[in-house]
Scaffold this motif. Sequence first.
Motif, PDB file in Angstrom:
ATOM      1  N   TRP A 170       0.757  -1.455   0.097  1.00 44.70           N
ATOM      2  CA  TRP A 170      -0.010  -0.346  -0.282  1.00 44.70           C
ATOM      3  C   TRP A 170       0.904   1.336   0.184  1.00 44.70           C
ATOM      4  O   TRP A 170       1.184   2.013   1.647  1.00 44.70           O
ATOM      5  N   THR A 171       0.739   1.504  -0.827  1.00 42.43           N
ATOM      6  CA  THR A 171       2.390   2.965  -0.896  1.00 42.43           C
ATOM      7  C   THR A 171       1.207   3.466  -1.677  1.00 42.43           C
ATOM      8  O   THR A 171      -0.183   3.606  -2.432  1.00 42.43           O
ATOM      9  N   LEU A 172       1.496   5.226  -1.494  1.00 48.39           N
ATOM     10  CA  LEU A 172       1.146   6.078  -2.480  1.00 48.39           C
ATOM     11  C   LEU A 172      -0.081   5.988  -2.976  1.00 48.39           C
ATOM     12  O   LEU A 172      -1.021   6.162  -3.660  1.00 48.39           O
ATOM     13  N   ALA A 232      -3.107   3.711  -3.191  1.00 45.82           N
ATOM     14  CA  ALA A 232      -4.526   4.515  -2.533  1.00 45.82           C
ATOM     15  C   ALA A 232      -4.703   4.676  -3.204  1.00 45.82           C
ATOM     16  O   ALA A 232      -6.237   5.116  -3.764  1.00 45.82           O
ATOM     17  N   VAL A 262      -8.564   4.776  -4.926  1.00 41.57           N
ATOM     18  CA  VAL A 262      -9.324   6.015  -5.127  1.00 41.57           C
ATOM     19  C   VAL A 262      -9.997   6.363  -6.572  1.00 41.57           C
ATOM     20  O   VAL A 262     -11.125   6.837  -6.508  1.00 41.57           O
TER      21      VAL A 262
END
Length: 102
Positions: free
Chosen positions: A7-9, A12, A16
């Motif tokens: 779960w890296t930026l 994510a 989203v």
Amino acid sequence: MFEWMAWTLPVAVFFVCIALMLVGMTVWEIKSPTTVRRGFLPMETTRGDRLFIGLLSAAYVNLAFVGLSGKFAEWFSLDGDPSIWISFVLSMVLLVLVMRKG
């Protein structure tokens, strides 16, 4: 629970964006029902069909980029693997292309 996934930026942000697209498409479909049309894809599609095809294409672009990032670093003599943001941008451009012209 989610330790198995990186779960890296960028990951994510990608998920989203997918969630926001699904909500947006649902609202759009309620407000203005879709019509079938034909673009560059070899079949007649609705907005939902194009979204599905675009999301699959975006996922494949991201997977291919992750799989080839080591090779890109080797081929282009980079100090490290290229940023995953590159594949995010490429996949979103492909998604927009499929949605608009597909």
